[in-house]
Write an enzyme that holds these catalytic residues in place. Structure first.
Site, mmCIF file in Angstrom:
data_model
loop_
_atom_site.group_PDB
_atom_site.id
_atom_site.type_symbol
_atom_site.label_atom_id
_atom_site.label_comp_id
_atom_site.label_asym_id
_atom_site.label_seq_id
_atom_site.Cartn_x
_atom_site.Cartn_y
_atom_site.Cartn_z
ATOM 1 N N HIS A 6 0.873 -1.202 0.000
ATOM 2 C CA HIS A 6 0.000 0.000 0.000
ATOM 3 C C HIS A 6 0.896 1.232 0.000
ATOM 4 O O HIS A 6 1.492 1.579 1.022
ATOM 5 C CB HIS A 6 -0.913 0.010 1.229
ATOM 6 N N HIS A 8 1.586 5.390 -1.643
ATOM 7 C CA HIS A 8 1.235 6.585 -2.429
ATOM 8 C C HIS A 8 2.509 7.187 -2.992
ATOM 9 O O HIS A 8 3.401 7.573 -2.232
ATOM 10 C CB HIS A 8 0.519 7.620 -1.557
ATOM 11 N N LEU A 9 2.589 7.280 -4.316
ATOM 12 C CA LEU A 9 3.799 7.817 -4.954
ATOM 13 C C LEU A 9 3.591 9.206 -5.531
ATOM 14 O O LEU A 9 4.555 9.831 -5.979
ATOM 15 C CB LEU A 9 4.265 6.874 -6.069
ATOM 16 N N ARG A 10 2.328 9.689 -5.573
ATOM 17 C CA ARG A 10 2.037 10.994 -6.197
ATOM 18 C C ARG A 10 2.500 10.988 -7.663
ATOM 19 O O ARG A 10 2.613 9.940 -8.264
ATOM 20 C CB ARG A 10 2.649 12.158 -5.402
ATOM 21 N N ASN A 34 -5.115 7.453 -6.011
ATOM 22 C CA ASN A 34 -5.821 8.691 -5.638
ATOM 23 C C ASN A 34 -5.043 9.929 -6.066
ATOM 24 O O ASN A 34 -4.725 10.795 -5.263
ATOM 25 C CB ASN A 34 -6.124 8.725 -4.130
ATOM 26 N N LYS A 92 -9.358 0.048 -6.097
ATOM 27 C CA LYS A 92 -9.407 0.636 -4.752
ATOM 28 C C LYS A 92 -10.693 1.423 -4.578
ATOM 29 O O LYS A 92 -11.044 2.245 -5.418
ATOM 30 C CB LYS A 92 -8.200 1.565 -4.585
ATOM 31 N N HIS A 129 -10.695 1.178 1.558
ATOM 32 C CA HIS A 129 -10.474 2.110 2.678
ATOM 33 C C HIS A 129 -11.714 1.965 3.551
ATOM 34 O O HIS A 129 -12.760 2.536 3.265
ATOM 35 C CB HIS A 129 -10.301 3.540 2.170
ATOM 36 N N HIS A 167 -4.940 -0.775 5.662
ATOM 37 C CA HIS A 167 -4.548 -0.101 6.912
ATOM 38 C C HIS A 167 -5.547 -0.298 8.053
ATOM 39 O O HIS A 167 -6.154 0.647 8.549
ATOM 40 C CB HIS A 167 -4.256 1.382 6.693
ATOM 41 N N LEU A 212 -5.101 9.154 8.044
ATOM 42 C CA LEU A 212 -6.386 8.442 8.078
ATOM 43 C C LEU A 212 -6.169 7.006 7.619
ATOM 44 O O LEU A 212 -5.354 6.791 6.729
ATOM 45 C CB LEU A 212 -7.405 9.158 7.189
ATOM 46 N N ASP A 240 1.327 2.582 3.526
ATOM 47 C CA ASP A 240 0.483 3.773 3.366
ATOM 48 C C ASP A 240 1.322 5.038 3.463
ATOM 49 O O ASP A 240 0.829 6.081 3.883
ATOM 50 C CB ASP A 240 -0.667 3.786 4.388
ATOM 51 N N HIS A 244 3.015 14.582 1.884
ATOM 52 C CA HIS A 244 2.401 15.904 1.679
ATOM 53 C C HIS A 244 3.466 16.942 1.994
ATOM 54 O O HIS A 244 4.216 16.778 2.957
ATOM 55 C CB HIS A 244 1.219 16.117 2.636
ATOM 56 N N ALA A 256 -4.212 14.794 5.601
ATOM 57 C CA ALA A 256 -3.991 13.494 6.245
ATOM 58 C C ALA A 256 -2.932 12.721 5.476
ATOM 59 O O ALA A 256 -3.023 12.601 4.256
ATOM 60 C CB ALA A 256 -5.294 12.703 6.267
HETATM 61 C C1 NCD Z 1 -3.527 9.085 2.124
HETATM 62 C C2 NCD Z 1 -3.034 10.123 1.120
HETATM 63 O O1 NCD Z 1 -2.526 11.187 1.544
HETATM 64 O O2 NCD Z 1 -3.103 9.866 -0.090
HETATM 65 N N1 NCD Z 1 -3.629 9.682 3.427
HETATM 66 C C3 NCD Z 1 -3.613 9.041 4.624
HETATM 67 O O3 NCD Z 1 -3.798 9.686 5.661
HETATM 68 N N2 NCD Z 1 -3.401 7.744 4.697
HETATM 69 C C4 NCD Z 1 -4.820 8.510 1.659
HETATM 70 C C5 NCD Z 1 -5.242 7.261 2.404
HETATM 71 O O4 NCD Z 1 -4.673 6.191 2.196
HETATM 72 O O5 NCD Z 1 -6.134 7.349 3.246
HETATM 73 ZN ZN ZN Z 2 -3.308 5.054 1.578
#
Ligand code: NCD
Ligand code: ZN
Length: 342
Positions: A6, A8-10, A34, A92, A129, A167, A212, A240, A244, A256
């Site tokens: 899991h 997030h790479l943006r 996302n 997802k 989620h 998560h 989150l 996860d 940011h 988050a």
């Molecule tokens: C994640 C994100 O910033 O993309 N944020 C987080 O708090 N985990 C999104 C997610 O997985 O809920």
């Molecule tokens: Zn996530």
């Protein structure tokens, strides 16, 4: 060699800034969809995959496993298209408004039943989620409420649907996953293993610990530690890691997400060592996720040593700053090698 189930790479320069941390530690990662705009079509998913590969040096031997973003307009034929793409490993679901980038317009997930039926039929896992999107629901109760109102009926209705409870953060969630295994599994983040909700408020409000689902009680955290280190194959590693920029965390309405990719496997090692179950880290990190998704195990390996290092105060993040988990403090385990194997 571990996998991150899991991540997030943006995108674009942000992607370029964070990807090296994952490449150093992991053989593969399940990449979340996302983005803005979200990856709602196979075309967008595959284009994004190419951008990730464009930032991956030749010889890195890294595989991004891709996911489709489900939304109110997703149709069964989108699922059948995904199922034909070997690089897409799941879809997802972000119920409307539950987290960063959750603009799915899905406030009642059970209305996507035809889509879930197509997923069950084509054996495409549903990554979920698991939080109730009703804005009136208490943030600390959202996981429990979602289990009751969505997951319980969905699991009964579609026994063949493979589900990843992403998560997981509560004892209730852990017990639910156990009861549903092996058709269900859960990812467990390192930050939910490291601290409970008290840390967010200790001496003041800590935006860099805000993510989150929100961390829950100490009893819940103990249930997560017990699950992660239990040797049960229905629990596996998913960081996860969610970067940011500092300005979006240190402000009146913090985004988050916690960034942990810079020290992910090292921090999991710390948790496993503290429980006296370090020997179970390998299967949690490198075996159970692969087995659930049906991948061969990675051929390579990584080596960690117990040799403390200090995490930087921040990393460069495309002209901005990224404050990582444990910024400025020590991590006892250090990554020394990553060997790709043959
Ligand atoms: C994640 C994100 O910033 O993309 N944020 C987080 O708090 N985990 C999104 C997610 O997985 O809920
Ligand atoms: Zn996530």
């Amino acid at each position: 060699m571990p996998d991150d189930a899991h991540l997030h790479l943006r995108d674009e320069a942000y992607l370029g800034a964070v990807l090296p941390h994952t490449l150093e530690r992991f053989g593969r990662a399940v990449v979340m969809p996302n983005l803005d705009p979200p990856l709602t079509t196979v075309r967008r998913v595959l284009d994004y995959r190419n951008r990730i590969l464009g930032h991956t040096p030749a010889g890195a031997s890294f595989v991004p496993w891709m996911t489709l973003y489900l939304h109110a307009g997703t149709e069964p034929r989108d699922i059948f298209l995904c199922a034909q793409e070997p690089s897409i490993v799941g879809a997802k679901l972000y119920p409307q408004g539950v987290t960063t980038g959750a603009q799915s317009k899905v406030s009642d997930p059970l209305r996507l039943l035809p889509v879930f039926e197509a997923m069950a039929q084509s054996r495409l896992p549903l990554l979920i989620h698991a939080e109730d999107p009703n804005p009136l629901t208490d943030p600390f109760e959202r996981e429990a409420r979602f289990i009751e109102t969505v997951l319980t009926p969905l699991c009964a209705r579609l026994p063949d649907l493979k589900i990843v409870f992403e998560h997981v953060t509560t004892r209730l969630g852990v017990e639910f996953v156990r009861a549903q295994a092996p058709r269900m599994a859960a990812t467990i983040t390192v930050h939910h293993l490291l601290f409970d909700r008290r840390a967010l408020f200790a001496g003041g409000l800590h935006p860099h610990l805000y993510c989150l689902p929100i961390p829950k009680s100490e009893a819940d955290r103990q249930a997560l530690i017990e699950a992660a280190t239990s040797g049960e194959s229905c629990f596996f590693l998913g960081t996860d890691s969610a970067p940011h920029a500092r300005a979006h965390k240190e402000c009146a309405c913090s985004a988050a997400g916690i960034y942990s990719a810079h020290a992910a496997i090292e921090l999991y090692a710390e948790v496993f060592e503290a429980t006296g179950r370090l020997e179970r880290l390998e299967s949690f990190a490198s075996r159970f996720g692969a087995e659930f998704y049906g991948w061969p195990l990675n051929k390579g390996s990584i080596t960690l040593e117990r040799n403390p290092w200090r995490v930087p105060e921040h990393y460069a993040f495309a002209g901005e700053e990224l404050v990582p988990l444990r910024a400025g403090s020590m991590v006892p385990w250090r990554l020394v090698t990553r060997e790709i194997g043959t």
